[in-house]
Design a protein around this motif. Structure first.
Motif, PDB file in Angstrom:
ATOM      1  N   UNK A  80       3.096  -2.074 -10.904  1.00 14.28           N
ATOM      2  CA  UNK A  80       4.370  -2.803 -10.960  1.00 14.28           C
ATOM      3  C   UNK A  80       5.309  -2.356  -9.838  1.00 14.28           C
ATOM      4  N   UNK A  81       5.367  -1.054  -9.573  1.00 13.71           N
ATOM      5  CA  UNK A  81       6.242  -0.542  -8.518  1.00 13.71           C
ATOM      6  C   UNK A  81       5.852  -1.116  -7.156  1.00 13.71           C
ATOM      7  N   UNK A  82       4.553  -1.279  -6.944  1.00 16.50           N
ATOM      8  CA  UNK A  82       4.070  -1.747  -5.641  1.00 16.50           C
ATOM      9  C   UNK A  82       4.441  -3.188  -5.343  1.00 16.50           C
ATOM     10  N   UNK A  83       4.707  -3.968  -6.361  1.00 20.10           N
ATOM     11  CA  UNK A  83       4.981  -5.389  -6.126  1.00 20.10           C
ATOM     12  C   UNK A  83       6.457  -5.749  -6.279  1.00 20.10           C
ATOM     13  N   UNK A  93      -1.715  -6.317  -6.083  1.00 18.00           N
ATOM     14  CA  UNK A  93      -2.017  -4.933  -6.448  1.00 18.00           C
ATOM     15  C   UNK A  93      -2.669  -5.017  -7.821  1.00 18.00           C
ATOM     16  N   UNK A  94      -3.788  -4.313  -7.992  1.00 18.13           N
ATOM     17  CA  UNK A  94      -4.525  -4.442  -9.245  1.00 18.13           C
ATOM     18  C   UNK A  94      -5.266  -3.157  -9.562  1.00 18.13           C
ATOM     19  N   UNK A  95      -5.616  -3.031 -10.832  1.00 18.37           N
ATOM     20  CA  UNK A  95      -6.397  -1.879 -11.276  1.00 18.37           C
ATOM     21  C   UNK A  95      -7.170  -2.257 -12.529  1.00 18.37           C
ATOM     22  N   UNK A  96      -8.262  -1.537 -12.763  1.00 14.16           N
ATOM     23  CA  UNK A  96      -8.937  -1.602 -14.048  1.00 14.16           C
ATOM     24  C   UNK A  96      -8.275  -0.570 -14.941  1.00 14.16           C
ATOM     25  N   UNK A 122       0.837  -1.209   0.000  1.00 14.37           N
ATOM     26  CA  UNK A 122       0.000   0.000   0.000  1.00 14.37           C
ATOM     27  C   UNK A 122       0.871   1.258   0.000  1.00 14.37           C
ATOM     28  N   UNK A 123       1.902   1.283   0.833  1.00 18.32           N
ATOM     29  CA  UNK A 123       2.800   2.441   0.852  1.00 18.32           C
ATOM     30  C   UNK A 123       3.462   2.643  -0.508  1.00 18.32           C
ATOM     31  N   UNK A 124       3.873   1.563  -1.147  1.00 17.94           N
ATOM     32  CA  UNK A 124       4.495   1.673  -2.458  1.00 17.94           C
ATOM     33  C   UNK A 124       3.491   2.129  -3.518  1.00 17.94           C
ATOM     34  N   UNK A 125       2.244   1.682  -3.414  1.00 12.56           N
ATOM     35  CA  UNK A 125       1.214   2.185  -4.333  1.00 12.56           C
ATOM     36  C   UNK A 125       1.080   3.694  -4.189  1.00 12.56           C
TER      37      UNK A 125
END
Length: 159
Positions: free
Chosen positions: A149-152, A119-122, A44-47
């Motif tokens: 991608x950065x978040x994972x 981590x996901x998005x539409x 979450x912090x990275x997102x």
């Protein structure tokens, strides 16, 4: 009897056509899984960091997992939705066609599933009848993919 079959055939055609249109209207889903040792809070912090790095502002956050746990489901996994927007992109979308505001704000989620953090998005549609929107959506989608991608990425080991 022929009229009955004609009407039935027309109904089947309309239902199948509506199903195909619905399938085409569905947005692409972009989902990545964090390394096994990366914790939910770190994802979450990275997102949130990546959202800022991509020149978007966080405009909302819904901690669904915490809310469900407070309602008596103590074992409910972590899940959060983060809404974000870039005002320049928003201005351009509205100038292209105000109805495309339906795709705003952008959202990214983090959730736990099967012991791993996702981590996901539409993504925004890029095959509409409006070429300027498709071009802008392609740019925004690239940023969304970079955010996810950065978040994972694995945590950097300390020395």
């Amino acid at each position: 009897m022929a009229l009955y079959f004609t009407r039935l055939a027309l109904l089947v055609f309309l239902v199948l056509g509506a199903s195909a249109a619905t399938a085409q209207a569905q947005r692409e889903h972009y989902d990545r899984v964090a390394p096994a040792d990366k914790q939910f809070a770190d994802v979450v912090l990275d997102l949130e960091q990546a959202i800022g790095d991509e020149n978007f502002a966080i405009v909302g956050r819904n901690d669904i997992g915490d809310a469900v746990r407070r309602r008596g489901h103590a074992d409910f996994p972590d899940a959060v939705i983060v809404q974000f927007c870039n005002l320049e992109y928003a201005r351009r979308v509205i100038e292209i066609d105000p109805s495309y505001m339906l795709y705003m704000p952008c959202r990214v989620v983090a959730f736990e599933q099967d012991g791993r953090v996702h981590a996901a998005s539409l993504l925004l549609p890029t095959a509409t009848e409006c070429a300027p929107f498709n071009e802008l959506a392609t740019t925004i989608n690239a940023a969304i993919r970079r955010i996810v991608d950065f978040a994972v990425v694995p945590l950097v080991p300390s020395k």
